[in-house]
Motif scaffolding. Structure first.
Motif: not given
Length: 288
Positions: A37-60
């Motif tokens: 849902r985050f990727a769709r709203r922000q028009e972002l491709l979540v990859t193995s490179s940036n996935g950890p950053l996205v997941v940690r930020a969403l968790a916080v």
């Protein structure tokens, strides 16, 4: 005395239930649905490179918003128990959620980034680059409407000191809230950015855009509370019809700001300005 004890016991049970809910919610992992849902709203491709950053930020952000919401609800219940009442204050709950959202954004600045240290960006970032145009316009209109209501209440009070004091108090509350919002927005924009890869930069920009628009939507909702209270001050206490009419206007204002603020917060909010070198030319989603 017995009724007061019953209310206190019921409040303690409700508080325990809410604390149990927040404990489970804050420790639960970020789901794939939420990430998509985050990727769709922000028009972002979540990859193995940036996935950890996205997941940690969403968790916080999720952890602090839930914690703030629950704390607000519990404090609202405890406040009501002082008068032997057992009620849930949605105003207190939203205020707690808003405080939690603000705290989360300050916490995000300290997140470590895998694959490289945070560096200062060579590209100047501004609030305008992360806020959608409609978010900016609606937030500005909410502030102008609030200021206009204060003036209208003062004029209509005909020198009534009590009414003018209440209007001034609401203006002070709104100004403090707006100041906190602006400081947080500046924090969102100015925090150091990962510079090790274009994918990390794109994800970091997407998180900033999401934060900026959620904060703007929250501020619009928050503006509805003082605005609704100011509208009730416009009523003539000696006229039942006047009190009823302005009470209806107050409720309409509160509902309208909640709806508008929610729409501002959940709509797509891709970054409006991004250097060409930082754009990941792929469709939004989660990479397999």
């Amino acid at each position: 005395m017995l009724n007061r004890f019953v209310f206190m016991f019921a409040g303690a049970v409700l508080g325990a239930v809410l604390l149990t809910i927040v404990a489970s919610a804050t420790t639960a992992p970020v789901t794939l649905v939420r990430t998509r849902r985050f990727a769709r709203r922000q028009e972002l491709l979540v990859t193995s490179s940036n996935g950890p950053l996205v997941v940690r930020a969403l968790a916080v952000t999720h952890r602090w918003r839930v914690l703030g919401l629950t704390t607000g609800l519990v404090l609202g219940v405890l406040w009501a128990l002082r008068d032997a009442r057992l009620t849930i204050s949605f105003s207190a709950g939203f205020l707690g959620w808003f405080v939690g959202a603000v705290v989360a954004e300050w916490r995000l600045a300290g997140l470590p980034v895998e694959g490289g240290r945070r560096t200062a960006s060579l590209t100047r970032r501004t609030v305008r680059g992360y806020l959608r145009m409609d978010s900016t316009v609606l937030l500005a209109l909410a502030c102008l409407a609030l200021a206009g209501l204060v003036v209208a209440v003062v004029v209509r009070s005909h020198g009534d000191g009590a009414v003018m004091a209440q209007a001034a108090a609401w203006l002070l509350v709104a100004a403090l809230g707006l100041g906190a919002l602006w400081a947080t927005l500046l924090r969102v924009v100015s925090r150091p950015q990962p510079g090790s890869s274009a994918e990390l930069v794109a994800a970091d920009d997407a998180l900033r855009a999401r934060s900026a628009n959620v904060l703007a939507g929250s501020a619009i909702v928050a503006a509805g509370y003082p605005a609704a209270s100011l509208l009730t001050l416009m009523a003539d206490p000696a006229s039942t019809d006047s009190v009823s009419a302005w009470g209806a206007a107050s409720l309409t204002c509160l509902v309208a700001t909640v709806v508008v603020g929610w729409l501002v917060a959940v709509r797509r909010s891709p970054v409006r300005t991004r250097p060409a070198a930082d754009v990941v030319a792929t469709s939004p989603g989660v990479a397999p």
